[in-house]
Design an enzyme around this catalytic site. Structure first.
Site, PDB file in Angstrom:
ATOM      1  N   ASP A   1       0.714  -1.173   0.153  1.00 15.17           N
ATOM      2  CA  ASP A   1       0.141  -0.025  -0.200  1.00 15.17           C
ATOM      3  C   ASP A   1       0.808   1.302   0.071  1.00 15.17           C
ATOM      4  O   ASP A   1       1.718   1.397   0.791  1.00 15.17           O
ATOM      5  CB  ASP A   1      -0.846   0.224   1.266  1.00 15.17           C
ATOM      6  CG  ASP A   1      -1.814  -1.004   1.361  1.00 15.17           C
ATOM      7  OD1 ASP A   1      -1.832  -1.988   0.655  1.00 15.17           O
ATOM      8  OD2 ASP A   1      -2.427  -1.091   2.355  1.00 15.17           O
TER       9      ASP A   1
ATOM     10  N   GLU B   1     -10.651  -1.212   3.489  1.00 15.22           N
ATOM     11  CA  GLU B   1      -9.388  -0.666   3.892  1.00 15.22           C
ATOM     12  C   GLU B   1      -9.077   0.583   3.125  1.00 15.22           C
ATOM     13  O   GLU B   1      -9.597   1.142   2.054  1.00 15.22           O
ATOM     14  CB  GLU B   1      -8.171  -1.958   3.510  1.00 15.22           C
ATOM     15  CG  GLU B   1      -8.357  -3.171   4.442  1.00 15.22           C
ATOM     16  CD  GLU B   1      -7.057  -4.213   3.767  1.00 15.22           C
ATOM     17  OE1 GLU B   1      -6.663  -4.525   5.064  1.00 15.22           O
ATOM     18  OE2 GLU B   1      -6.753  -4.343   2.825  1.00 15.22           O
TER      19      GLU B   1
END
Length: 509
Positions: A37, A219
């Site tokens: 990420d 998320e």
């Protein structure tokens, strides 16, 4: 051009690659080891800072720390030392970074305000908070080169095992002026919002969700305001929620909602379904950031001048991320994207346009002017291992039109438009190495209405990826591919009579 297949139709795959074979030319990768990420995206004094989830010790997920890269132009990146390393007590999960211009934290001074990272502490068995995820701070007084963890961590703890991924921004509106944190209770598929005057003490504001896609955990949220078609008097708020699994193409994906935020609550004007029982028949009605399989955890930069909103995502999918055949490094970031809002058929939709890696390239690429496009494949006298391909078709009475990229004897990736269904598809089933995971061979598709009878595509091809931007970014498809080095041919095609090529340009390095 020859597309080699076995008698059974399966690809004859190239030999296992050397570690550098698939490393992109114009997408960011860490020099070594695992990356996922993007975190802490922030602009300061002429420099874009890209922090990211990173394992400094291996090519698999683990030892989560914040890696760091910098750029002056979003096109070329320089890797920096690990910014915030994990330790025996905690892993450093995803989060954001802000420039605390007014020194609300007191970490700096009025003359030298700090950068502040807000990240998720994933506490290990060695910690008194073992098993919890809570939000913590670190700060930098030298523009991101070195970081110090706040001694009062964590600053927000819900005693939850799945409370993570804080995105923080400064809100200045009718409800007041303060920091807003947008985080998730991942398993509950909820976005939770808090406010703070100093980033240290937090007050609960509201909760959004579950809504639309809920087939996996939520998320990496983001919340920002954009004008519609550039009109500052007509704005909307965009809430981004990434989901895994349960994406439109399978596995990981990002969805977005368009609505309003009053400083307390986000109210969606684009919710199709509510609750955990999603209607699988309506998935294609949701707002998806990307219709491919490899655009996840996308978040935006803070503090960018001139009101630009720039997003970047992890170019991979949790279904097969640990299996990709890239040697001593693993995973890349997408191209940065300028995002905006525009009215389309009575609604408001996100438009995404890539930060062009070839903007400064010499204009000596291959070009082809308007001409009829007869049935069959037409191989172009141009190669593209890393290139931008801009093309416009008038499909007319043809059944389909499209391109083959990274093509050769060992495979090709096909981008095709089906006129009857109005659908754009990317087919990577014969793109090269595809057998490293059963979920990898795939076809992705998105509805793309013609505009005045025309289809415009901007295709960014790199050594391990294809990013397709249709109709000036109204729809995107991002997919990894792992082709043979020699597969660099480009071809255009039509199925049936009546198609025209309006324009084509190939610009590469």
């Amino acid at each position: 051009m020859t597309f080699l297949t076995t008698a059974a139709g399966a690809m004859e795959l190239p030999a296992a690659p050397a570690s550098g074979q698939f490393r992109p030319k114009f997408h960011y990768t860490a020099g070594r080891n695992w990356l996922n990420d993007p975190n802490g995206l922030v602009y300061l004094n002429g420099t874009y800072h890209l922090f990211y989830q990173h394992n400094p010790f291996g090519t698999d997920w683990g030892n989560m720390s914040w890696g760091h890269a910098t750029s002056s132009d979003l096109r070329t990146w320089e890797e920096q030392p690990v910014a915030i390393p994990c330790d025996a007590q905690e892993a450093i999960f995803s989060g954001s970074a802000v420039f605390d211009a007014h020194n609300t934290t007191g970490f700096g001074t009025a003359d030298a305000p700090p950068l502040v990272a807000i990240y998720t502490s994933a506490y290990s068995d060695a910690s008194p908070l073992a098993g919890r995820q809570a939000q913590s701070l670190a700060y930098s007084l030298d523009e991101g080169r070195t970081w110090t963890k706040y001694q009062g961590n964590p600053v927000l703890d819900r005693a939850s095992a799945d409370f993570r991924d804080p995105k923080v921004f400064w809100y200045d509106g009718g409800a007041g002026s303060y920091w807003v944190m947008v985080a998730v209770e991942a398993v509950q598929r909820q976005v939770v919002l808090y406010k703070s005057a100093d980033l240290k003490s937090w007050e609960y504001l509201s909760t959004f969700g579950p809504a639309n896609a809920t087939g996996g955990v939520w998320e990496c949220p983001d919340l920002f305001e954009l004008p519609v078609d550039g009109d500052p008097e007509d704005t909307r708020w965009v809430l981004v929620v990434n989901i895994n699994p349960g994406g439109i193409a399978g596995g990981s994906a990002g969805q977005y909602f368009v609505g309003g935020f009053d400083g307390v609550s986000f109210r969606s004007g684009s919710t199709v379904t509510e609750g955990l029982q999603e209607d699988s028949t309506r998935m294609r009605e949701y707002g998806w950031l990307d219709w491919g399989r490899d655009y996840y955890a996308a978040v935006s930069f803070s503090n960018v001048p001139d009101g630009r909103r720039i997003m970047i995502g992890w170019m991979n999918n949790w279904d097969y991320a640990a299996s990709t055949p890239t040697g001593g490094w693993r995973s890349a970031m997408s191209l940065p994207r300028d995002v905006s809002l525009t009215r389309v058929q009575g609604g408001v939709k996100l438009r995404q346009e890539p930060v062009d890696a070839f903007r400064t390239a010499a204009p000596d690429g291959f070009r082809l002017g308007p001409q009829p496009l007869p049935p069959g494949f037409l191989e172009l006298p141009a190669t593209a291992a890393a290139a931008r391909i801009d093309v416009e078709f008038e499909p007319g009475a043809a059944r389909s039109v499209g391109l083959a990229v990274r093509a050769g004897d060992a495979g090709r990736t096909v981008i095709s438009y089906d006129v009857a269904t109005g659908t754009l598809a990317l087919d990577r089933r014969q793109s090269g190495l595809v057998d490293f995971h059963p979920a990898f061979p795939s076809i992705e598709s998105v509805a793309v209405p013609l505009q005045d009878g025309r289809l415009r595509l901007s295709i960014h091809v790199d050594r391990c990826s294809v990013e397709v931007f249709a109709q000036d970014g109204l729809a995107t498809i991002t997919d990894l591919v792992f082709p043979a080095d020699a597969s660099t041919a480009v071809a255009i095609f039509a199925e049936g009579e009546g198609a025209r090529l309006t324009a084509l340009a190939v610009v590469g390095r």
